[in-house]
Design a protein around this motif. Structure first.
Motif, short mmCIF file in Angstrom:
data_model
loop_
_atom_site.label_atom_id
_atom_site.label_comp_id
_atom_site.label_asym_id
_atom_site.label_seq_id
_atom_site.Cartn_x
_atom_site.Cartn_y
_atom_site.Cartn_z
N ALA A 42 -3.35 -13.44 2.74
CA ALA A 42 -4.58 -12.78 2.28
C ALA A 42 -4.61 -12.70 0.76
CB ALA A 42 -4.69 -11.39 2.89
N GLY A 43 -3.46 -12.48 0.15
CA GLY A 43 -3.39 -12.49 -1.31
C GLY A 43 -3.71 -13.85 -1.88
N GLN A 45 -5.13 -13.81 -5.89
CA GLN A 45 -4.36 -12.93 -6.75
C GLN A 45 -3.81 -13.72 -7.93
OE1 GLN A 45 -1.22 -10.78 -4.79
NE2 GLN A 45 -2.59 -9.72 -3.38
N PRO A 46 -3.62 -13.08 -9.07
CA PRO A 46 -3.04 -13.79 -10.22
C PRO A 46 -1.69 -14.40 -9.88
CG PRO A 46 -3.96 -11.68 -10.90
CD PRO A 46 -4.02 -11.70 -9.40
N VAL A 70 3.85 -15.21 -7.24
CA VAL A 70 5.23 -15.69 -7.40
C VAL A 70 6.21 -14.55 -7.16
CG1 VAL A 70 6.90 -16.60 -9.05
CG2 VAL A 70 4.60 -17.57 -8.94
N TYR A 71 5.96 -13.42 -7.77
CA TYR A 71 6.84 -12.26 -7.60
C TYR A 71 6.95 -11.87 -6.13
CZ TYR A 71 8.09 -7.31 -7.42
OH TYR A 71 8.67 -6.11 -7.08
N THR A 72 5.81 -11.72 -5.46
CA THR A 72 5.83 -11.31 -4.06
C THR A 72 6.53 -12.34 -3.19
OG1 THR A 72 3.72 -10.19 -4.43
CG2 THR A 72 4.40 -10.50 -2.15
N GLY A 73 6.26 -13.61 -3.43
CA GLY A 73 6.88 -14.66 -2.63
C GLY A 73 8.39 -14.63 -2.72
N PRO A 80 2.45 -5.98 -4.16
CA PRO A 80 1.21 -6.78 -4.12
C PRO A 80 0.75 -7.14 -2.70
CG PRO A 80 2.60 -7.56 -5.90
CD PRO A 80 3.43 -6.61 -5.09
N LEU A 81 1.67 -7.06 -1.72
CA LEU A 81 1.25 -7.28 -0.34
C LEU A 81 0.20 -6.27 0.09
CD1 LEU A 81 4.67 -7.97 1.45
CD2 LEU A 81 2.87 -9.65 1.00
N LEU A 82 0.20 -5.11 -0.54
CA LEU A 82 -0.71 -4.04 -0.14
C LEU A 82 -2.11 -4.19 -0.75
CD1 LEU A 82 1.77 -1.06 -0.61
CD2 LEU A 82 1.20 -2.22 1.53
N LEU A 83 -2.27 -5.08 -1.70
CA LEU A 83 -3.56 -5.16 -2.40
C LEU A 83 -4.73 -5.56 -1.50
CD1 LEU A 83 -2.51 -6.62 -5.87
CD2 LEU A 83 -2.81 -4.24 -5.16
N PRO A 84 -4.56 -6.50 -0.53
CA PRO A 84 -5.69 -6.76 0.37
C PRO A 84 -6.10 -5.53 1.18
CG PRO A 84 -4.12 -8.58 0.46
CD PRO A 84 -3.47 -7.48 -0.33
#
Length: 400
Positions: A318-319, A324-325, A330-333, A358-362
Motif C-alpha cells: 500500500a505504501g 511514499q517517498p 527503503v527504510y521500511t523494506g 511507515p507501514l502505518l501511514l496507509p
C-alpha cells in the motif's frame, strides 16, 4: 517517490505546537498502558517496574552500562551469550543519567526510554505531517502508540531510542538536512543492528538526488532552466558529508567487535551466532510457522502468524501504491526484511517490527479521512485492547 521537496517544513517555533495533539494523545495511550500493566502485575504479585526495567534485554543493557563489555553466559548446550551483541548507545546514555543523577542504571534506561518514546512520536508525526498532512500525522502517532506491542515503547529497551533517531533521520532527509540525517543515522547505527536501514535510506535518497540533478542537466551538461536549479557546491558537499557520516556508527561498532574478539570484520556475526541468531532469508521462521499446523490448537497460532506477515506485506505494498517517498520505502523494506528473515527469537518479531512506522501511514490516511469522532472511537477501543494485551504479554514467562 524520490521527490524530497513536496511540502514546506513548519517554522521551528510552531513545530511543537503543531505536534501537540499527537503528543498529548500519545502520552494518554502510554499512560493507559502503564496503569493497566501496574494493576495486572499487582494482581499477579509482580512488580510492573521490574518488568519494564530489570528483565530480559534490559538486564543486558544495564550490565553493559555497569560493567562494560566482556560479560557472557555459557549455556549447558554450549551456546555463548555475549553482551557484545548489544549495541552501545543505550548503555552509554544509562551511564550518563546515572552519573548526573541519583538514579540507577536501570532507572536511567527507563528515563531514556520514556523521553525517547516521546521524541519518536514527534518524529513520526513530523514525517507523516510532511508527506500527508497534519491529521494523518496525528493518526500515525496514535496508531504507533496502540500497537499490540506498544508497551515495549516504555521498557528499558532500545526500540524507542532507535525509532526516534530513525524517524528524525528520515525527516532530515525529506527536508534536505543531509548532515543532520547522516549524524542521526550514525547514532541509529550505534543503537541496533537494524541501523543499517537508516543508512540505506540516507544513501538511497542521496543517490536518487544525484541522479535527479544529473537528469535535470542537458545532454551537454547545460542545465535545463525549466527543471530544478543547479545545486550549490555547499549543498552537494553537505549531501556527500551526510552520506559519509551515515554508516560510521554501525560499521565502527561491528569492526570494534571484530577487533575485540580477534575474528576480524565478521566477528559480530559470530557473536550473534552464539545467540543462535542470523539471517537465513526467512527459512527458519517459515519452518516455525509450518510446525504450528501439527496440531489443532497451535494451528490457530500458525494462521495468526500467516495473517500477520500478510498484513505487513499488504501495508508495504500500500505504501508503494501510495507513492511514499523513496527513503521511507527503503527504510521500511530493510527493517521488515531483517525482522522477518532472522533465524531465531520468533516471539520477538512483532517487537522487531516496531520501528517500521511507515507501514502505518496507509492506515493513518484512512483514519484521517473518517470523521474525528469515529476515528477517536476506533483508536480508543484499540488502545484499551492494546493496554490489556501488553499487560498480559509482559507478565508472561518469555521475553517480548
Amino acid at each position: 517517490m524520490i521527490d524530497l521537496e513536496t511540502r514546506a517544513a513548519p517554522p521551528r517555533a510552531g513545530a511543537l505546537r503543531r505536534a501537540a495533539p499527537a503528543l498529548a494523545g500519545y502520552a494518554a495511550v502510554r499512560a493507559l498502558g502503564l496503569v493497566t500493566l501496574a494493576v495486572w502485575s499487582a494482581a499477579r504479585d509482580k512488580s510492573a517496574y521490574t518488568l519494564l526495567t530489570a528483565r530480559w534485554d534490559a538486564l543486558w543493557y544495564t550490565r553493559v552500562a555497569e560493567l562494560g563489555y566482556g560479560y557472557e553466559v555459557r549455556l549447558p548446550n554450549g551456546d555463548v551469550h555475549s553482551n557484545l551483541a548489544f549495541f552501545p548507545l543505550l548503555p552509554w546514555l544509562e551511564r550518563l543519567v546515572a552519573a548526573v543523577s541519583p538514579l540507577s542504571y536501570a532507572d536511567g534506561g527507563f528515563v531514556v526510554s520514556l523521553c525517547a518514546s516521546v521524541a519518536a512520536a514527534w518524529g513520526i508525526f513530523a514525517v507523516a505531517d510532511r508527506v500527508y498532512g497534519r491529521r494523518a500525522g496525528v493518526c500515525a502517532v496514535l496508531l504507533w502508540a496502540v500497537l499490540p506491542v506498544g508497551i515495549v515503547q516504555s521498557m528499558a529497551y532500545s526500540e524507542s531510542l532507535f525509532t526516534a533517531l530513525a524517524a528524525w533521520a528520515l525527516y532530515a532527509v525529506l527536508t534536505g538536512r543531509w548532515v543532520s540525517a547522516g549524524t542521526l543515522a550514525l547514532l541509529a547505527g550505534l543503537t541496533r543492528p537494524v541501523g543499517l536501514a537508516v543508512v540505506a535510506a540516507v544513501w538511497a535518497a542521496g543517490m536518487a538526488t544525484f541522479v535527479r540533478d544529473r537528469r535535470a542537466a542537458g545532454p551537454d551538461g547545460a542545465r535545463d532552466a525549466l527543471r530544478a536549479p543547479a545545486p550549490a557546491g555547499a549543498d552537494v558537499a553537505r549531501r556527500v558529508l551526510g552520506m559519509l557520516l551515515a554508516p560510521l556508527g554501525a560499521a565502527g561498532y561491528v569492526l570494534w567487535v571484530g577487533h575485540r574478539t580477534g575474528k576480524g570484520p565478521l566477528g559480530y556475526l559470530d557473536v550473534q551466532a552464539g545467540w543462535r541468531n542470523g539471517f537465513d532469508g526467512g527459512y527458519a521462521f517459515a519452518r516455525f510457522v509450518g510446525e504450528k499446523f501439527a496440531s489443532f490448537p497451535s494451528a490457530l497460532a500458525g494462521m495468526g502468524l500467516i495473517l500477520g506477515v500478510a498484513s505487513v506485506v499488504w501495508l508495504y505494498a500500500a505504501g508503494l501504491r501510495g507513492r511514499q517517498p523513496l527513503p521511507l520505502l527503503v527504510y521500511t523494506g530493510v527493517v521488515v526484511a531483517l525482522a522477518l528473515c532472522a533465524s531465531s527469537y520468533f516471539g520477538s518479531k512483532p517487537r522487531l517490527l516496531l520501528p517500521a512506522f511507515p507501514l502505518l501511514l496507509p492506515l493513518a490516511l484512512a483514519l484521517a479521512r473518517l470523521r474525528p469522532r469515529r476515528s477517536a472511537l476506533v483508536l480508543g477501543a484499540v488502545a484499551i485492547a492494546s493496554a490489556v494485551y501488553g499487560a498480559f504479554w509482559l507478565n508472561g514467562s518469555g521475553p517480548p
